[in-house]
Design an enzyme around this catalytic site. Structure first.
Site, PDB file in Angstrom:
ATOM      1  N   ASN A 274      30.819  42.432  32.753  1.00 29.24           N
ATOM      2  CA  ASN A 274      30.525  40.988  32.176  1.00 29.24           C
ATOM      3  C   ASN A 274      29.499  40.195  32.942  1.00 29.24           C
ATOM      4  O   ASN A 274      29.185  40.742  34.082  1.00 29.24           O
ATOM      5  CB  ASN A 274      31.950  40.208  32.140  1.00 29.24           C
ATOM      6  CG  ASN A 274      32.396  39.774  33.604  1.00 29.24           C
ATOM      7  OD1 ASN A 274      31.951  40.476  34.449  1.00 29.24           O
ATOM      8  ND2 ASN A 274      33.160  38.555  33.646  1.00 29.24           N
ATOM      9  N   CYS A 276      29.178  38.036  35.319  1.00 27.01           N
ATOM     10  CA  CYS A 276      29.522  37.543  36.743  1.00 27.01           C
ATOM     11  C   CYS A 276      29.850  38.929  37.380  1.00 27.01           C
ATOM     12  O   CYS A 276      29.950  38.786  38.734  1.00 27.01           O
ATOM     13  CB  CYS A 276      30.286  36.644  36.917  1.00 27.01           C
ATOM     14  SG  CYS A 276      29.720  34.917  36.229  1.00 27.01           S
ATOM     15  N   GLU A 278      32.814  40.599  37.600  1.00 25.50           N
ATOM     16  CA  GLU A 278      34.009  40.980  38.078  1.00 25.50           C
ATOM     17  C   GLU A 278      34.758  41.705  37.366  1.00 25.50           C
ATOM     18  O   GLU A 278      35.946  42.245  37.617  1.00 25.50           O
ATOM     19  CB  GLU A 278      34.758  39.696  38.547  1.00 25.50           C
ATOM     20  CG  GLU A 278      35.333  38.849  37.386  1.00 25.50           C
ATOM     21  CD  GLU A 278      34.261  38.021  36.451  1.00 25.50           C
ATOM     22  OE1 GLU A 278      34.644  37.340  35.540  1.00 25.50           O
ATOM     23  OE2 GLU A 278      33.181  38.145  36.915  1.00 25.50           O
ATOM     24  N   PRO A 440      34.749  34.053  38.876  1.00 28.09           N
ATOM     25  CA  PRO A 440      34.171  32.760  39.062  1.00 28.09           C
ATOM     26  C   PRO A 440      35.139  31.580  38.724  1.00 28.09           C
ATOM     27  O   PRO A 440      35.882  31.705  37.711  1.00 28.09           O
ATOM     28  CB  PRO A 440      33.189  32.547  38.268  1.00 28.09           C
ATOM     29  CG  PRO A 440      32.682  34.181  37.954  1.00 28.09           C
ATOM     30  CD  PRO A 440      34.004  34.686  37.691  1.00 28.09           C
ATOM     31  N   THR A 443      34.632  25.616  37.880  1.00 33.66           N
ATOM     32  CA  THR A 443      35.158  24.659  37.097  1.00 33.66           C
ATOM     33  C   THR A 443      36.639  24.346  37.276  1.00 33.66           C
ATOM     34  O   THR A 443      37.164  23.301  37.544  1.00 33.66           O
ATOM     35  CB  THR A 443      34.800  24.635  35.685  1.00 33.66           C
ATOM     36  OG1 THR A 443      33.352  24.900  35.554  1.00 33.66           O
ATOM     37  CG2 THR A 443      35.071  23.495  34.979  1.00 33.66           C
TER      38      THR A 443
END
Length: 771
Positions: A274, A276, A278, A440, A443
């Site tokens: 994906n 990012c 991970e 990540p 947020t």
């Protein structure tokens, strides 16, 4: 901030948490009316939705709510925003798309699937290694192939189109094998500022390549069994690392290690991740994410008895696994192949956040040997608890459909798992093929009280954000790291203890050791950025990648601030010129030098012309007045008012750069526009960008970022990049230039932009380049 009729609740751990909740996760009616009156309503909505797939929802709704209460378990943002809303949305964050067939029909079928997935908000990953290299013959048509990079350009244009239609942006990841004949062009592709701006790019590194690098051997570039040419492995390795040193991309993915360590290696082959990194995923694989907030599980923080509550950790992990497993059944999917993939393997990615804050409260310095050991032991506890919880689910609901006991136990993480867990899996099966990942969490970490993100170190102990008030004014508030705020509540103004460190304080190897320690007990992978200083020698930078390989990491992402990509390791306000305060307005000379800029706002019939005239004071050029003109009479009143107000400010002299900041932060409730690859929240913000360009051109503001505005009609501005239809120009920099000191978040105008977990994100509003 939240609706002004809703006071700040004690549930929120920091004022910024309520802002993030209101902007990102609070359920609202189409007219903007809040339906979640407080964050407890959000937790109740999510808990009820996830319990709805249970045989007896009443048993589990309360337990699910308890896990969410106090921000202890943090499902990924799409779950918090979408569960229980009756909206046709996916609750999965990201996808790896199907294998791209090496034919024109296959390529454009894959493009259509990508567009449908991105339209639903999902980020996507693709491996383009299946496409024949540039110059290879295309049978039957008497032509040569244009190569995978040319088709990546098509994907890039598609992503821009989806963005311009107003959909939430989903990022893209492109991978290419290290033995593909076009690998050298792939490595340097993003050094062209107009190319592949919607992609992150990573090279798939094989074991054989890494051994060839170590031995300084030759390396064949091969496609479809044919060797196109042979190069030195170390030469390619240096080219990859040099590009990352100078331009922040590409990343590297150790793909053979990923497949070797995969619990499902008997049932799938992984060739992409994906965006990012991970979640390494097979074709049509989907990633479902959630994080346990370690910072909330420390007993007696900063005290003599500080410890992680291991019993609470195990209980919380068990409930979280059940919640995430239910999401698989609850979620919608953009494509049927994605639904099938998710439900036959039931892969989830449970991770942690707040690790750096937990370390601080326990008296451990991030990156120290003690912190590394604690991280490894804690992730082992998370893995044990998750696997045993999944076994319990298998007893109750059945194992994942592709479960094969012998082959599963001989794969990946299961080969080194504790014997009692292996015995339980053999006896009862397991509900979820893979269970752990570290994603990540930028947020959701802000939403949870500004806890440290994922396994990243704390970026800054505090910073100042400007908050837009209902009356249009702004106030400043301090945003403090969760652990630091806790220290202040306990110890007042006492100096912070020695273990309180930030990303700027750490050596690169501190990052690598922490990533490797966590990776040992994470069955998927980890999103992590290794921040390195700008002056690190290239040889030392290269050693970081070698260490990541040697220590067992599955990939490596670095960020080095430099003149090309800009610096994100800064928490200071943007650079400002020396003050030139005047007691009275400057007098206007008879003649002034200036420049006129032409601005075309998307959808507007007439252009706007912005003229900025300058005056020279003590040998230094500074802005004196502004004129804004347009044939569109709808704009007449406000352009006249804006002209007079800005000119009045400029004529007072001194530091007037705040005018740019204020204009760029203005939002139009009807929506902004995408211009030249950046989101501009209003036509006033676009005017602010033009004025900013002028101030930098005359030297009144430093050229901290290299993005230049729209084409000027009377200005001899040196052009260094390429233009799009709107007339916007990007100078030749990497995407991370937007994070340079002095550059603003493209969503809210804040200067708190940083690269963490492989993702450009804003600490003020939660905007993320990764969607």
């Amino acid at each position: 901030m939240a609706n002004d009729q809703t006071p700040l609740r004690s549930s929120f751990l920091a004022p910024i948490s309520e802002s993030i909740w209101d902007m990102k996760y609070r359920l609202k009616a189409p007219d903007g009316r809040p339906l979640d009156s407080q964050v407890e309503d959000t937790w109740r909505r999510v808990a009820k939705a996830l319990a709805s797939v249970e045989t007896d929802p009443s048993i589990w709704e309360g337990r699910f709510y308890g896990a969410l209460d106090g921000f202890r378990f943090l499902p990924a943002g799409r779950i918090v925003a979408g569960a229980g809303t009756a909206r046709s949305v996916t609750l999965f964050n990201c996808f790896v798309m199907g294998t791209v067939e090496d034919s024109m029909g296959g390529i454009f079928d894959a493009l259509k699937e990508a567009a449908l997935t991105m339209q639903a908000g999902g980020g996507i990953g693709y491996d383009f290694s299946t496409l024949r290299p540039r110059g290879a013959p295309v049978k039957g048509v008497g032509a040569d192939a244009s190569g995978p990079l040319s088709f990546m350009d098509v994907w890039d244009a598609m992503c821009r189109t989806i963005m311009s239609a107003g959909s939430r942006r989903g990022a893209m990841m492109a991978t290419l094998r290290c033995d593909h004949p076009d690998i050298e062009d792939f490595v340097t592709a993003k050094q062209d500022p107009a190319r592949l701006r919607m992609f992150n790019v990573s090279v798939l590194m094989t074991d054989a390549f890494m051994e060839a690098v170590r031995a300084d051997g030759n390396w064949d570039l091969v496609f479809d069994g044919r060797v196109f040419r042979t190069i030195r492995a170390r030469e390619l390795w240096d080219r990859i690392v040099r590009s990352t040193y100078d331009f922040a991309e590409p990343g590297v993915i150790f793909i053979d290690r990923i497949n070797r360590e995969n619990n499902l290696r008997y049932a799938e082959t992984i060739a992409a991740t994906n965006p990012c990194g991970e979640q390494p995923l097979p074709p049509y694989g989907a990633c479902l994410l959630g994080s346990v907030n370690l910072a909330r599980l420390v007993q007696d923080p900063f005290g003599p008895g500080a410890r992680l509550d291991e019993g609470e950790l195990r209980d919380l992990v068990a409930v979280a696994v059940r919640m995430m497993d239910n999401v698989v059944d609850l979620s919608r999917f953009p494509l049927p192949q994605q639904a099938e993939e998710a439900r036959t393997k039931r892969r989830i990615g449970l991770g942690v956040t707040g690790l750096a804050d937990a370390l601080m409260t326990l008296g451990l310095r991030y990156g120290s040997p003690e912190a590394v050991d604690w991280t490894r032991a804690t992730m082992r506890q998370v893995a044990r608890a998750a696997y045993l919880a999944s076994v319990d689910l298998a007893k109750e609901k059945g194992p994942f459909p592709l479960f094969d006991a012998d082959r599963y136990l001989d794969s990946g993480t299961m080969r080194r798992m504790d014997e009692d867990v292996r015995a339980a899996v053999r006896a009862h099966g397991i509900r979820n093929a893979l269970l752990t990942s570290i994603a990540p969490t930028g947020t959701i970490s802000l939403y949870a009280g500004n806890v440290s993100s994922g396994i990243e170190p704390v970026f800054a102990t505090s910073y100042t954000r400007k908050v837009l008030m209902p009356d249009g004014s702004r106030r400043e508030e301090e945003v403090v790291d969760h652990a630091v705020a806790l220290w202040r509540s306990l110890r007042g103004d006492a100096d912070l203890p020695a273990q309180v460190v930030t990303a700027q304080d750490l050596a690169p190897m501190d990052h690598v050791r922490m990533q490797a320690a966590a990776q040992e007990w994470v069955d998927s992978s980890i999103s992590k950025t290794i921040n390195v200083p700008a002056d690190i020698p290239f040889e030392d930078f290269r050693d970081v990648y070698q260490a990541a390989w040697d220590l067992g990491c599955k990939g490596c992402t670095t960020y080095r601030p430099n003149a090309v990509t800009g610096s994100v390791l800064s928490v200071a306000e943007p650079p400002k010129p020396a003050p030139m305060a005047e007691d009275k307005p400057l007098e206007r000379p008879e003649e002034l030098e200036g420049a006129t800029y032409k601005l075309r706002w998307p959808g507007s019939e007439h252009a706007i012309y912005i003229t900025v005239n300058d005056i020279v004071v003590d040998g230094r050029r500074q802005p004196f007045e502004v004129f804004i003109n347009s044939k569109n009479m709808e704009h007449y009143a406000w352009t006249v008012a804006l002209t007079r107000m800005i000119s009045a400010v400029f004529r007072r002299g001194g530091d007037v750069t705040f005018v740019v900041e204020e204009l760029k932060a203005v939002f139009d409730p009807r929506g902004g526009a995408w211009m030249g690859g950046r989101y501009v929240p209003s036509i006033l913000a676009a005017i602010g960008i033009e004025i900013e360009k002028h101030l930098k051109r005359i030297g009144f503001m430093e050229q901290a970022d290299r993005l230049v505005g729209v084409d000027g009609t009377a200005t001899p501005v040196e052009r260094t990049g390429k233009f799009d239809d709107a007339g916007w120009e990007e100078a030749p920099t990497a995407d991370a230039v937007a994070a340079a000191p002095g550059a603003a978040c493209p969503s809210c105008g804040s200067y708190e932009v940083r690269v963490q977990e492989g993702c450009l994100s804003c600490a003020t509003c939660g905007f993320s380049r990764c969607g």
